[in-house]
Scaffold this active site. Structure first.
Site, PDB file in Angstrom:
ATOM      1  N   LYS A   1       0.869  -1.172   0.000  1.00  0.00           N
ATOM      2  CA  LYS A   1       0.000   0.000   0.000  1.00  0.00           C
ATOM      3  C   LYS A   1       0.905   1.219   0.000  1.00  0.00           C
ATOM      4  O   LYS A   1       1.372   1.677   1.035  1.00  0.00           O
ATOM      5  CB  LYS A   1      -0.932   0.040   1.211  1.00  0.00           C
ATOM      6  CG  LYS A   1      -2.123   0.893   0.908  1.00  0.00           C
ATOM      7  CD  LYS A   1      -2.435   2.029   1.827  1.00  0.00           C
ATOM      8  CE  LYS A   1      -1.650   3.167   2.225  1.00  0.00           C
ATOM      9  NZ  LYS A   1      -1.754   4.377   1.425  1.00  0.00           N
TER      10      LYS A   1
ATOM     11  N   GLY B   1      -4.383   3.200  -2.324  1.00  0.00           N
ATOM     12  CA  GLY B   1      -5.648   3.660  -1.733  1.00  0.00           C
ATOM     13  C   GLY B   1      -5.352   4.413  -0.454  1.00  0.00           C
ATOM     14  O   GLY B   1      -4.189   4.670  -0.130  1.00  0.00           O
TER      15      GLY B   1
ATOM     16  N   CYS C   1      13.179  11.697   6.876  1.00  0.00           N
ATOM     17  CA  CYS C   1      13.060  11.249   8.267  1.00  0.00           C
ATOM     18  C   CYS C   1      14.380  11.417   9.011  1.00  0.00           C
ATOM     19  O   CYS C   1      14.414  11.641  10.199  1.00  0.00           O
ATOM     20  CB  CYS C   1      12.613   9.798   8.306  1.00  0.00           C
ATOM     21  SG  CYS C   1      13.638   8.727   7.288  1.00  0.00           S
TER      22      CYS C   1
ATOM     23  N   GLU D   1       9.073   2.135  10.778  1.00  0.00           N
ATOM     24  CA  GLU D   1      10.091   3.165  10.516  1.00  0.00           C
ATOM     25  C   GLU D   1       9.406   4.516  10.634  1.00  0.00           C
ATOM     26  O   GLU D   1       8.647   4.903   9.739  1.00  0.00           O
ATOM     27  CB  GLU D   1      10.667   2.982   9.104  1.00  0.00           C
ATOM     28  CG  GLU D   1      11.447   1.707   8.903  1.00  0.00           C
ATOM     29  CD  GLU D   1      12.777   1.708   9.636  1.00  0.00           C
ATOM     30  OE1 GLU D   1      13.186   2.767  10.163  1.00  0.00           O
ATOM     31  OE2 GLU D   1      13.391   0.640   9.708  1.00  0.00           O
TER      32      GLU D   1
ATOM     33  N   GLU E   1       8.913  16.938  14.935  1.00  0.00           N
ATOM     34  CA  GLU E   1       9.371  16.750  13.559  1.00  0.00           C
ATOM     35  C   GLU E   1       8.584  17.694  12.650  1.00  0.00           C
ATOM     36  O   GLU E   1       7.359  17.671  12.634  1.00  0.00           O
ATOM     37  CB  GLU E   1       9.128  15.303  13.126  1.00  0.00           C
ATOM     38  CG  GLU E   1       9.660  15.025  11.747  1.00  0.00           C
ATOM     39  CD  GLU E   1       9.344  13.606  11.277  1.00  0.00           C
ATOM     40  OE1 GLU E   1       8.186  13.193  11.361  1.00  0.00           O
ATOM     41  OE2 GLU E   1      10.283  12.925  10.831  1.00  0.00           O
TER      42      GLU E   1
ATOM     43  N   VAL F   1      -7.313   0.907   2.741  1.00  0.00           N
ATOM     44  CA  VAL F   1      -6.436  -0.195   2.316  1.00  0.00           C
ATOM     45  C   VAL F   1      -5.455  -0.570   3.427  1.00  0.00           C
ATOM     46  O   VAL F   1      -5.275  -1.750   3.759  1.00  0.00           O
ATOM     47  CB  VAL F   1      -5.671   0.197   1.031  1.00  0.00           C
ATOM     48  CG1 VAL F   1      -4.711  -0.902   0.625  1.00  0.00           C
ATOM     49  CG2 VAL F   1      -6.646   0.496  -0.096  1.00  0.00           C
ATOM     50  N   GLY F   2      -4.832   0.445   4.018  1.00  0.00           N
ATOM     51  CA  GLY F   2      -3.866   0.186   5.091  1.00  0.00           C
ATOM     52  C   GLY F   2      -4.528  -0.527   6.258  1.00  0.00           C
ATOM     53  O   GLY F   2      -4.011  -1.515   6.789  1.00  0.00           O
TER      54      GLY F   2
HETATM   55  P1  NAD Z   1       1.709   8.895   7.337  1.00  0.00           P
HETATM   56  O1  NAD Z   1       1.941   8.161   8.602  1.00  0.00           O
HETATM   57  O2  NAD Z   1       0.652   9.910   7.271  1.00  0.00           O
HETATM   58  O3  NAD Z   1       1.377   7.846   6.170  1.00  0.00           O
HETATM   59  C1  NAD Z   1       2.227   6.760   5.886  1.00  0.00           C
HETATM   60  C2  NAD Z   1       1.420   5.676   5.190  1.00  0.00           C
HETATM   61  O4  NAD Z   1       0.475   5.140   6.107  1.00  0.00           O
HETATM   62  C3  NAD Z   1       0.629   6.168   3.984  1.00  0.00           C
HETATM   63  O5  NAD Z   1       0.674   5.210   2.963  1.00  0.00           O
HETATM   64  C4  NAD Z   1      -0.769   6.299   4.565  1.00  0.00           C
HETATM   65  O6  NAD Z   1      -1.784   6.213   3.579  1.00  0.00           O
HETATM   66  C5  NAD Z   1      -0.806   5.110   5.514  1.00  0.00           C
HETATM   67  N1  NAD Z   1      -1.826   5.172   6.566  1.00  0.00           N
HETATM   68  C6  NAD Z   1      -2.451   6.264   7.064  1.00  0.00           C
HETATM   69  N2  NAD Z   1      -3.366   5.893   8.000  1.00  0.00           N
HETATM   70  C7  NAD Z   1      -3.284   4.544   8.110  1.00  0.00           C
HETATM   71  C8  NAD Z   1      -3.967   3.583   8.926  1.00  0.00           C
HETATM   72  N3  NAD Z   1      -4.885   3.940   9.803  1.00  0.00           N
HETATM   73  N4  NAD Z   1      -3.630   2.283   8.786  1.00  0.00           N
HETATM   74  C9  NAD Z   1      -2.689   1.903   7.908  1.00  0.00           C
HETATM   75  N5  NAD Z   1      -2.019   2.767   7.101  1.00  0.00           N
HETATM   76  C10 NAD Z   1      -2.315   4.075   7.212  1.00  0.00           C
HETATM   77  O7  NAD Z   1       3.126   9.500   6.940  1.00  0.00           O
HETATM   78  P2  NAD Z   1       3.492  10.382   5.680  1.00  0.00           P
HETATM   79  O8  NAD Z   1       2.940  11.756   5.877  1.00  0.00           O
HETATM   80  O9  NAD Z   1       3.151   9.648   4.440  1.00  0.00           O
HETATM   81  O10 NAD Z   1       5.090  10.422   5.769  1.00  0.00           O
HETATM   82  C11 NAD Z   1       5.794  11.282   6.612  1.00  0.00           C
HETATM   83  C12 NAD Z   1       6.251  10.576   7.860  1.00  0.00           C
HETATM   84  O11 NAD Z   1       6.984   9.399   7.516  1.00  0.00           O
HETATM   85  C13 NAD Z   1       7.194  11.403   8.691  1.00  0.00           C
HETATM   86  O12 NAD Z   1       6.851  11.329  10.053  1.00  0.00           O
HETATM   87  C14 NAD Z   1       8.550  10.755   8.472  1.00  0.00           C
HETATM   88  O13 NAD Z   1       9.472  10.936   9.487  1.00  0.00           O
HETATM   89  C15 NAD Z   1       8.182   9.329   8.284  1.00  0.00           C
HETATM   90  N6  NAD Z   1       9.245   8.627   7.557  1.00  0.00           N
HETATM   91  C16 NAD Z   1      10.052   7.720   8.217  1.00  0.00           C
HETATM   92  C17 NAD Z   1      11.105   7.086   7.555  1.00  0.00           C
HETATM   93  C18 NAD Z   1      12.022   6.102   8.251  1.00  0.00           C
HETATM   94  O14 NAD Z   1      12.723   5.365   7.579  1.00  0.00           O
HETATM   95  N7  NAD Z   1      12.070   6.042   9.563  1.00  0.00           N
HETATM   96  C19 NAD Z   1      11.326   7.377   6.224  1.00  0.00           C
HETATM   97  C20 NAD Z   1      10.507   8.313   5.586  1.00  0.00           C
HETATM   98  C21 NAD Z   1       9.465   8.922   6.255  1.00  0.00           C
END
Ligand code: NAD
Length: 480
Positions: free
Chosen positions: A178, A209, A287, A253, A387, A214-215
């Protein structure tokens, strides 16, 4: 930005990749794809629903019955095919990251290259894993955990997808991905590329999605054994809590607020550009971004001058221009988030050394922010604790090495850290005391065999190399 506008042609994505084929979406909701450089609609994607997700999980489950019993030679061969297939579309993958995400072209190229090389790195790591060990009448084997759900963020799409696929496939797992809904175009290019690897049907499935549709289905479905997630702490917490009902294995992560410790013997002509590169890489949407620069009080004035000097290299603008270092934020929402933190920093009494609120001149149409450096920051201010995920650097002064280490570790996060200094023994000594999953000395560097992941709120588990593969394995003992 002329180069971007000339590359027009609305892209309409209506399919998901299930059981080795591109199939029409069962979900009907359509989302626009917005170009961050000018806010224009450049495409649309039909979002998957629970039914699409369940079909993908069923396909992965069927495929696991065979692929879960594959040999390491067979897996190595599949990784080589994936590598060749992704390599063939390297430039298209980079162009999609520039266009849809606004990644600056040089960095986008590096991200795509590290994604592609993840397949080779996994093939190498595969050889180092003790797949079978025996003693007396006991045999221990490492078994693939089952169907893996891979959920990713938008800021390095090709890297996250390739890395997670490579580790899971090396372990013998089948996958349902996803990707972030904000990376639909980039994902489409990657999946078209990987389709050419002619994998066994159902080994790789991709459903784009929403996270809460989907998640959430991946997290609650009992046929998914493992979730490997890259994203925010808030969503990571939800996944961990909801996944408990089906005893999901988890790799999370999450975010970071990484410290860069500048020691008092650092050569500023090299150290300051290195610190700024770590702060502003991927337009600050990283990140691992080094967003807290800890500076000895005795050298603060010198450091401020060096920052002002070095900032000239961090130009903002069209990400397709190879001379540009900082592109737009991915979305209007992300733009507003970064602006709100800049405002908060000013309200809490930090001083803007360079940058500040509002769009840079001439870039009013897109989601551009000014790369911003705050000085007079105290580590308990919001901008030093939370962050931001944008090009905002906080400079924090310290009096002694011990105080620097204490400030560096005074964070809920522990993903990444950096030490900059001339005496390498001393830099190593400081590095050894930092509570972070990775510490780099004298500049950003990478090693695809070294673990990646966080202490504390930065996550659970590790990716990369054999650590990443082991996260998809279960030890099994047979005793006679
Ligand atoms: P996010 O947590 O909003 O979304 C990440 C993913 O999770 C997306 O695909 C989203 O659709 C999905 N998601 C959202 N709600 C969900 C649920 N209830 N159940 C399952 N999946 C769900 O994060 P973002 O805005 O896409 O990315 C930014 C964040 O990611 C920042 O906090 C950043 O630090 C982190 N990040 C971490 C790393 C690492 O390697 N540690 C790398 C890159 C980004």
């Amino acid at each position: 930005m002329k180069a971007i506008r000339e590359r027009e042609a609305i892209k309409v994505i209506t399919t998901h990749y299930i059981d080795g084929a591109f199939v029409e979406s069962h979900g009907r909701e359509v989302m626009n794809i917005i170009r961050p450089t000018d806010g224009q609609v450049i495409g649309s994607v039909t979002l998957a629903d629970e039914e699409d997700t369940r079909r993908a999980i069923a396909a992965a489950k069927r495929a696991f019955a065979t692929y879960g019993r594959s040999t390491t030679d067979e897996r190595a061969q599949i990784l080589r095919r994936l590598h060749a297939a992704a390599s063939a579309r390297r430039d298209d993958l980079t162009a999609a990251m520039v266009e849809e995400y606004g990644g600056v072209i040089q960095f986008a190229g590096l991200i795509v290259d590290s994604g592609i090389s993840a397949f080779q790195a996994a093939e190498k790591a595969l050889q180092e894993i003790p797949w079978r060990r025996s003693w007396d009448k006991t045999t221990v084997t490492l078994e693939p955990v089952g169907v893996a759900g891979l959920i990713t963020a938008w800021n390095a799409n090709a890297l996250f997808l390739c890395l997670k696929i490579a580790s899971a496939v090396a372990a013998g797992c089948t996958v349902v991905i996803k990707p972030s809904e904000l990376s639909s175009m980039q994902t489409q290019v990657l999946v078209e590329a990987l389709h050419e690897a002619k994998l066994p049907k159902g080994l790789l499935n991709v459903v784009t999605g929403l996270g809460n549709v989907v998640g959430a289905e991946l997290v609650r479905n009992p046929d998914v054994a493992k979730i490997s997630f890259t994203g925010s702490v808030a969503v990571g917490e939800t996944i961990m809590r909801d996944g408990a009902a089906t005893m999901k294995r988890m790799t999370l992560e999450l975010g970071g607020k990484s410290p860069t410790v500048l020691l008092d013997d650092a050569a500023l002509d090299k150290a300051i550009p290195a610190a700024l590169t770590m702060a502003f890489m991927n337009s600050g949407q990283a990140c691992a971004a080094g967003t807290r620069l800890l500076v000895p009080m005795s050298r603060l004035d010198e450091v401020k001058r060096a920052i002002l000097d070095a900032m000239r290299a961090f130009t903002v603008g069209d990400p397709a221009d190879p001379n540009i270092a900082v592109g737009p934020m991915v979305s209007q929402k992300q733009y507003e988030r970064v602006e709100s933190y800049i405002r908060k920093g000013i309200e809490e009494g930090a001083e803007v050394l360079v940058g500040g609120e509002g769009r840079p001149e001439g870039l009013e149409a897109g989601y551009f922010v000014k790369p911003t450096v705050f000085v007079n920051v105290k580590n308990d201010m919001t901008i030093a604790q939370e962050e931001i995920f944008g090009p905002v650097l906080s400079v924090i002064a310290y009096d002694s090495e011990d105080e620097a280490i204490r400030i560096a570790n005074d964070s809920k996060y522990g993903l990444h850290a950096a030490v900059l200094g001339t005496d390498i023994q001393r830099a190593r000594r400081v590095a050894s005391q930092l509570r972070a999953g990775r510490v780099v000395i004298n500049g950003m560097t990478d090693d695809p065999q070294a673990p990646w992941g966080g202490f504390k709120y930065s996550g659970v588990g590790r990716e990369y190399g054999r650590y990443g593969i082991e996260a998809f394995l279960e030890p099994k003992a047979v005793l006679e």
